[in-house]
Design a protein around this motif. Sequence first.
Motif, PDB file in Angstrom:
ATOM      1  N   GLU A 199      -1.384  11.345  -2.403  1.00  0.00           N
ATOM      2  CA  GLU A 199      -1.901   9.974  -2.497  1.00  0.00           C
ATOM      3  C   GLU A 199      -3.372   9.919  -2.100  1.00  0.00           C
ATOM      4  O   GLU A 199      -4.182   9.233  -2.747  1.00  0.00           O
ATOM      5  N   HIS A 251      -5.985   5.122  -9.206  1.00  0.00           N
ATOM      6  CA  HIS A 251      -5.208   4.992  -7.972  1.00  0.00           C
ATOM      7  C   HIS A 251      -4.304   3.763  -7.993  1.00  0.00           C
ATOM      8  O   HIS A 251      -3.133   3.829  -7.599  1.00  0.00           O
ATOM      9  N   CYS A 291      -0.434   4.646  -7.799  1.00  0.00           N
ATOM     10  CA  CYS A 291       0.079   4.424  -6.439  1.00  0.00           C
ATOM     11  C   CYS A 291       0.429   2.953  -6.206  1.00  0.00           C
ATOM     12  O   CYS A 291       0.230   2.427  -5.108  1.00  0.00           O
ATOM     13  N   SER A 292       0.934   2.298  -7.222  1.00  0.00           N
ATOM     14  CA  SER A 292       1.390   0.915  -7.078  1.00  0.00           C
ATOM     15  C   SER A 292       2.678   0.885  -6.256  1.00  0.00           C
ATOM     16  O   SER A 292       3.347   1.914  -6.087  1.00  0.00           O
ATOM     17  N   SER A 300       5.566   2.305  -8.231  1.00  0.00           N
ATOM     18  CA  SER A 300       5.506   3.763  -8.330  1.00  0.00           C
ATOM     19  C   SER A 300       5.861   4.421  -7.004  1.00  0.00           C
ATOM     20  O   SER A 300       6.478   5.490  -6.976  1.00  0.00           O
ATOM     21  N   THR A 301       5.486   3.784  -5.890  1.00  0.00           N
ATOM     22  CA  THR A 301       5.798   4.340  -4.572  1.00  0.00           C
ATOM     23  C   THR A 301       7.296   4.333  -4.311  1.00  0.00           C
ATOM     24  O   THR A 301       7.835   5.274  -3.721  1.00  0.00           O
ATOM     25  N   CYS A 359       8.613   7.124  -6.088  1.00  0.00           N
ATOM     26  CA  CYS A 359       8.234   8.335  -5.353  1.00  0.00           C
ATOM     27  C   CYS A 359       9.169   8.580  -4.167  1.00  0.00           C
ATOM     28  O   CYS A 359       9.548   9.725  -3.884  1.00  0.00           O
ATOM     29  N   SER A 369       0.847  -1.199   0.000  1.00  0.00           N
ATOM     30  CA  SER A 369       0.000   0.000   0.000  1.00  0.00           C
ATOM     31  C   SER A 369       0.880   1.245   0.000  1.00  0.00           C
ATOM     32  O   SER A 369       1.776   1.391   0.845  1.00  0.00           O
ATOM     33  N   ALA A 370       0.619   2.134  -0.950  1.00  0.00           N
ATOM     34  CA  ALA A 370       1.408   3.371  -1.036  1.00  0.00           C
ATOM     35  C   ALA A 370       1.269   4.208   0.230  1.00  0.00           C
ATOM     36  O   ALA A 370       2.231   4.811   0.695  1.00  0.00           O
ATOM     37  N   ARG A 371       0.072   4.209   0.780  1.00  0.00           N
ATOM     38  CA  ARG A 371      -0.183   5.010   1.982  1.00  0.00           C
ATOM     39  C   ARG A 371       0.701   4.567   3.145  1.00  0.00           C
ATOM     40  O   ARG A 371       1.332   5.386   3.813  1.00  0.00           O
TER      41      ARG A 371
END
Length: 323
Positions: A112, A123, A127-128, A131-132, A135, A50-52
Amino acid sequence: MANNTSVVGGFVVRQPSYRVIIVQVLVIIFFFINMLLIVTFFKKKSFHTSARYLLFALMLMSDSFLLAMSDILLVLTAFEVVMHVWVCVIVSIVVLLYNMVTPVTLAAMTLERYVAICMPLHHAELCSPRSTVHCILIIHGISSIPCMVILSVFFASVSLSIFKENMVCSVEMFILYKWHNDLRSAVSQFFFLIMCIVIVFSYYKIMRVAKAASGENKQSTLRGLKTVLLHAFQLLLCLIQLWCPFIEIAALQVSMNFFISVRYSNYIIFILAPRCLSPLIYGLRDETFFLALKKCQAHVCGVCQVGRPPDRSPPTLRAAAEK
């Protein structure tokens, strides 16, 4: 700085005192809180995709690393331990870098939430985990810009012979002229202005979606809105840290003792506390992370119980003690 006065992490230390001891107690408490949150993240595999939560873990680890480094510098400065300037430069690069990672990460976490609520169909792609990771690399690249600016003007203003000298290490040793400090403040203020714009933009867009949503979607959107507000509050605490030098300059006009007390308070309130308490609040607000945190805490308590010696008192005594 005078020989009997040093500055580290926004905290002036003339000599080892009760203030240093208080800081060590607070650092141990805050470091334990952050470590518990980090262990909770690594124990649950679903957080790793999870990107979060990946960005949240980045913020936790950068804050913990900065906490440890600033405390080591504090102790070395308190005991007036000198080191080579080139070693101090390397340490300061790390401190300056991770001092900026947290606010930049907050801006990324806000974006995000904006993508999750305002662009839900994109999303999963934007935000995979891959990708994170990209980032996170971008966050470190952006966070290194203020550090590069400060060190570039320092290298351009000193001779190479200074790197062979020994002195008490402090980030403030790179501020040789008033315009160095003005440049440092200008770069920091510009960064925080951009991050404030990102948060305001995301809040406005999410608020528009919240007004148009209904039912469960509306509740989810409102939770995202509250999360953005929490990020804004965390960013405000980091922003106040930039105002501390101006407050301390005014305090210096009163007396040196008052100046030291004000800087000591600023270090505790605006550097130590926000970087440890705010992530804890953020973790407690998230229901999934909170449940994982309770499970991890129960596991830690179970390990502590296993380490205790067995209770060999008679059953009647045990029953009386339980009552």
